[in-house]
Design an enzyme around this catalytic site. Structure first.
Site, PDB file in Angstrom:
ATOM      1  N   HIS A   1      -4.632 -29.200  -0.066  1.00 55.74           N
ATOM      2  CA  HIS A   1      -5.132 -29.314   1.603  1.00 55.74           C
ATOM      3  C   HIS A   1      -6.284 -28.182   1.852  1.00 55.74           C
ATOM      4  O   HIS A   1      -5.987 -27.456   2.518  1.00 55.74           O
ATOM      5  CB  HIS A   1      -3.828 -29.260   2.433  1.00 55.74           C
ATOM      6  CG  HIS A   1      -3.673 -30.199   3.427  1.00 55.74           C
ATOM      7  ND1 HIS A   1      -3.301 -29.918   4.775  1.00 55.74           N
ATOM      8  CD2 HIS A   1      -4.043 -31.273   3.481  1.00 55.74           C
ATOM      9  CE1 HIS A   1      -3.520 -31.100   5.253  1.00 55.74           C
ATOM     10  NE2 HIS A   1      -3.966 -31.892   4.492  1.00 55.74           N
TER      11      HIS A   1
ATOM     12  N   HIS B   1     -10.892 -39.483  -1.586  1.00 52.22           N
ATOM     13  CA  HIS B   1      -9.539 -38.866  -1.304  1.00 52.22           C
ATOM     14  C   HIS B   1      -8.508 -39.964  -1.467  1.00 52.22           C
ATOM     15  O   HIS B   1      -7.507 -39.852  -2.068  1.00 52.22           O
ATOM     16  CB  HIS B   1      -9.462 -38.234   0.203  1.00 52.22           C
ATOM     17  CG  HIS B   1      -8.146 -37.440   0.119  1.00 52.22           C
ATOM     18  ND1 HIS B   1      -7.970 -36.097  -0.198  1.00 52.22           N
ATOM     19  CD2 HIS B   1      -7.019 -37.988   0.792  1.00 52.22           C
ATOM     20  CE1 HIS B   1      -6.705 -36.029   0.207  1.00 52.22           C
ATOM     21  NE2 HIS B   1      -5.951 -36.825   0.503  1.00 52.22           N
TER      22      HIS B   1
END
Lengths: 726, 231
Positions: A92, A46
């Site tokens: 998300h 990430h």
């Protein structure tokens, strides 16, 4: 904590054996727990983009109007008058499955911070959503929670949600995608960056207090889902849009002064990534005193504070002479303001807590020796083309079935829950135009905003699909009259350690890059979300594109609404491409063939022609042709304008279903008063164009003479969500 | 006519209302921070929409306790004009400047869409540029817009002709279908007995420019611009 720090613990933090070896060599000793936490989040997929970075670097990122490309918190482009548009899209996904409301809400909050941290007032939000099989109860729960979450956050902070897209496919049943995009406006001479500077300058924490929420969220976003994923609920953060609103106002008020040296939001990996990145980019060191961090809970350890992903927090480096003035602004807005450290010349991050040094890491190797993988990949096979298919249903039944299917059904139920008008600058709201049009306060200029991707094309042929996503965003902006400027990308894929998935990533990026180059539509920001798999089953490859364009006179922008008395003109070549089409899926229940070919020269030529017509005031409405093909596009225009149309029989070698439902690219439907002149001009430029019919009445009359009332068409189009959430 | 806009933390339509006021008044309204304790030098106090204090306790409940609302109450008691829109309407009912309460929308979802409003009286400073019975369009954007009051209060409002606006069909018919949030008797806006305080849920300030889809809301602000002109 008495935990033994070794390769086994490192593995549970997401670091491979080899990566842990690198940690040992950088540190020259066994790291502390806090240090191991810092390495693991900074080197997570990430934060480090370790699987995708070598490929992302191949994307075109420059143009004369690009002020800041990838590498800052968001992309920045020149929109004239000394103003800049600042924008980015971010996923998300994993949190939104575990806890849909908070997952989606904090996704909106996070992307807002990426934009206002650079000095921009956010003026628009969009969201690209992919949900699973609508027949599953879990999908309904996720849709309901995600939509409430996006609305709950965006409505409260007072940023209008003006656009986006929603599709359904069973591959997303255990792994929905929530990609949120924010666009803001700043003066070009008031853009704030994140590189720390000024030895001795105070490091200031503002916003919400730190709690134990979201610890290791970045690591969670870098692994596949298993059946126990819902047990990960404690790693999902909780949003507070009221605090975010105060933070926006306080930061923007401070940004009118010259107090800020550098600023970054605390997003994924919280205090760790913000402090490490700010000091690293500035080539300086940083010392943090965690005893000064505003805390929501008692007894938090250094490890917990450094890895917390509590929301609505920012880190700033201030001019020391302006510290008192800055504090007064945050006190006025009733937000925490704490000096938690200093900038140093050591090139190290040193973290102190309760009289002990909990971390002391050299920043240069932490960044420079971050893992970077050229993962093995297998080039996707090109699908066989579809070949001729029979039409079992006729035009009328197929049109009504397509308009009723979840992917094409009216998304009114969703957008009616989002405040689209706050700010008073929304020129075209959801459903009114191919791209949302939001004006800049005090100016005639407006932005055109869209999100696009057709995942089923990407699954069949990732390279074509990647190019198509970019081309469709460009086309949607063009269809309003705006000039496309730049994109943000949100690359959602499965596990990159599988060569087939890595092959999708490589091919999709190649296709995107080709389209971006050919259309002068560079990538200025983005986000990568990998490991979108549930129990080994990947999502469809989904490289979502957020496009931004500009139109100097907002009054010239057109929507899709038909008006009586206008002629309908088709621009672009129709070859009747039914491979991977919605018609094929909904009518023949087949999902095969090759997606429609992308011809970037035709795309550009046709689009530039259409845009010129719009800016010259010769077109009253324009709609690009995408999912469902030409007849669906005409029906959508009729519904938007509450005006029927009569379509002429078409002289064509193609079968009617291929002509009317093929998803050939680079095409538009125009509604214009003087169609003869437009056809003449198109012919002079060798642009394929033909008259389709004319608009009037309250029925859509198909070329075979069948007339369908708009009431029936609307009923079909509105049925899905109305029935689902009745 | 001098207008002031009251700012609470979490209010988010203050710029929208400032644009609409400036367009009709020809000058920028004053901005008044919630800690101020006096409203000197203004004719009209406007409480805009948004989520004051996050609406975390109950929409408008916390703002109603702030110092500036005592000043607004004094201003109203002196015969000053007050306009509350959306969250502003909720704050006015929480302070008791207007009766009733705004409950969760009947469908329990946030509603963002255009509605149609029928003007029930045009002899007020807020509605003078409309005709009685005229229908105009305005965006709404709220989760708690369902107007509620007991039957006696509703009867009194009707009897004293204090209902300013009702949710209606485009042709003016008062129907359940037009009453999207479930308000009692389709009430969208109400007046104080002296006709100087108006609270309403929809946002006429978001429809004052053809470019934004229409100017249906502009007459409300043009009406306010007449305050203080030869009466």
């Amino acid at each position: 904590m008495d935990q033994a720090i070794d390769a086994t613990l490192a593995r549970s933090f997401g670091l491979s054996h080899e990566e842990y070896g690198r940690v040992l060599s950088i540190m020259g000793r066994t790291p502390s727990l806090t240090e191991l936490g810092i390495f693991s989040v900074m080197w997570s997929e990430h934060c480090s983009y370790k699987s995708s970075r070598v490929w992302l670097k191949t994307l075109p990122t420059k143009a004369p109007w690009v002020i800041h490309g990838p590498g800052e918190n968001a992309g920045v482009v020149d929109i004239g008058d000394g103003l800049a548009a600042i924008f980015k899209m971010e996923s998300h996904n994993h949190p939104s499955f575990i806890e849909p409301y908070q997952g989606a809400a904090t996704g909106v909050g996070g992307i807002l911070r990426d934009v206002f941290t650079m000095g921009a007032r956010p003026i628009a939000n969009l969201n690209a959503l992919r949900f699973g099989d609508p027949s599953l109860p879990v999908t309904k729960r996720v849709v309901d929670g995600v939509v409430r979450g996006i609305g709950g956050y965006g409505n409260c902070v007072g940023v209008p949600t003006v656009g986006g897209e929603t599709n359904f496919h069973s591959s997303y049943s255990g792994n929905p995608l929530v990609n949120a995009m924010t666009v803001g406006i700043a003066r070009q001479d008031k853009i704030f960056l994140s590189a720390a500077a000024g030895i001795g300058n105070p490091v200031v924490y503002v916003g919400s207090k730190t709690g134990r929420d979201g610890i290791h969220g970045a690591t969670m976003a870098s692994t596949e889902f298993a059946a126990d994923s819902e047990e990960k609920r404690p790693t999902v953060q909780v949003g507070d849009p009221f605090i975010e609103k105060l933070l926006i106002e306080a930061c923007l008020e401070l940004m009118t002064t010259d107090a800020i040296v550098a600023i970054q939001d605390m997003g994924a990996a919280g205090l760790t990534s913000s402090s490490v990145e700010m000091a690293g980019k500035g080539g300086v060191g940083i010392e943090l005193d965690l005893d000064s961090v505003p805390q929501r809970e008692a007894g938090m350890s250094a490890y917990e504070m450094m890895l917390s992903e509590s929301q609505e927090r920012m880190l700033m480096v201030l001019d020391p002479a302006r510290e008192a003035m800055a504090r007064a602004i945050f006190e006025k807005w009733e937000l925490d303001f704490a000096v938690i450290g200093r900038i140093t010349d050591t090139g190290r991050i040193v973290v102190r807590h309760r009289g002990r040094i909990e971390a002391d890491i050299p920043l240069h190797p932490l960044a420079e020796q971050a893992p970077l993988y050229e993962r093995p990949y297998s080039e996707p096979l090109k699908p066989a083309s579809l070949g001729p298919v029979e039409d079992p249903s006729g035009l009328e039944a197929a049109l009504l079935a397509l308009l009723a299917c979840p992917d094409l059904a009216s998304k009114r139920w969703i957008w009616d829950q989002y405040d689209a008008t706050v700010g008073g600058q929304t020129v075209k709201r959801p459903g009114q135009a191919d791209a949302a049009i939001v004006k800049i306060d005090g100016s005639r200029t407006a932005l055109a905003l869209t999100t696009d991707c057709t995942p089923r094309y990407c699954a069949a042929d990732p390279e074509t699909g990647g190019a198509q996503a970019v081309a469709e965003a460009w086309r949607n902006i063009t269809a309003t009259g705006a000039t496309p400027l730049a994109v943000t990308d949100n690359l959602n894929f499965g596990n990159p350690e599988k060569p087939a998935i890595m092959g999708q990533i490589v091919a999709a990026i190649r296709g995107m890059g080709n389209a971006c180059s050919a259309l002068d539509f560079p990538v200025v920001s983005g986000n990568v979300s990998l490991y979108n798999e549930t129990e080994g089953r990947p999502i469809l490859p989904t490289p979502a594109i957020g496009g931004l364009g500009v139109i100097e006179d907002a009054a010239k922008a057109v929507g899709i609404a038909l008006k009586p008395g206008l002629d309908l003109v088709l621009i672009g070549e129709t070859r009747g491409e039914l491979g991977q089409s919605l018609w094929l899926r909904e009518i023949l229940h087949r999902e095969d063939g090759a997606p429609p070919a992308i011809d970037l020269d035709a795309e550009r030529r046709n689009g530039d022609f259409v845009r010129r017509l719009i800016l010259d005031g010769r077109i009253a409405a324009c709609h690009d042709i995408a999912d469902g093909g030409l007849l669906v596009a005409v029906a959508e225009m009729a519904l938007a304008g509450n005006t029927g149309a009569t379509l002429h029989p078409i002289q064509s070698a193609l079968a009617p279903h291929a002509f009317w439902f093929g998803e050939d690219q680079a095409r538009y439907v125009l509604a214009a008063a003087d169609s003869a002149a437009i056809l003449r001009d198109a012919q002079a430029r060798s642009i394929p164009a033909r008259l389709l019919g004319s608009a009037a009445g309250a029925e859509l009359t198909l070329p075979d003479g069948t007339a369908i009332s708009l009431t029936d068409i609307r009923a079909a189009n509105e049925r899905f969500f109305a029935a689902w959430f009745a | 006519m001098r207008a002031g806009i009251i700012l609470f933390p979490g209010i988010n339509r203050e710029r929208d209302i400032a644009i609409a006021l400036e367009q009709s008044l020809g000058h920028k309204p004053r901005l008044i921070w919630h800690r101020e304790t006096e409203l000197a030098g203004i004719d009209l106090a406007v409480i805009p929409g948004g989520f004051s204090y996050g609406d975390y306790l109950r929409a408008g409940a916390m703002a109603a306790q702030s110092p500036v609302m005592r000043a607004v109450a004094d201003h109203a008691a002196r015969g000053g004009y007050v306009l509350g829109v959306c969250n502003g309407f909720q704050i006015l009912t929480e302070t008791g400047l207007l009766p009733g309460a705004l409950l969760r929308n009947a469908g329990l979802r946030f509603l963002s869409m255009d509605c149609h409003l029928r003007v029930e009286r045009s002899d007020t400073v807020f509605t003078g540029h409309y005709q009685r019975g005229q229908v105009f369009r305005a965006p709404m954007a709220h989760g708690d817009g369902n107007y509620f009051a007991d039957a006696a209060t509703l009867d009194r409002l009707e009897g004293e002709n204090l209902v300013a606006l009702r949710y209606a069909e485009p042709d003016g018919a008062i129907t359940a279908r037009a009453n999207l949030n479930g308000s009692a008797r389709n009430i969208a806006g109400i007046l104080s007995p002296n006709l100087r305080v108006l609270g309403l849920m929809p946002h006429p300030e978001n429809l004052v420019d053809k470019l934004m889809g229409g100017a249906d809301g502009k007459p409300l602000f043009d009406s306010l611009a007449d305050i203080g002109k030869a009466a």
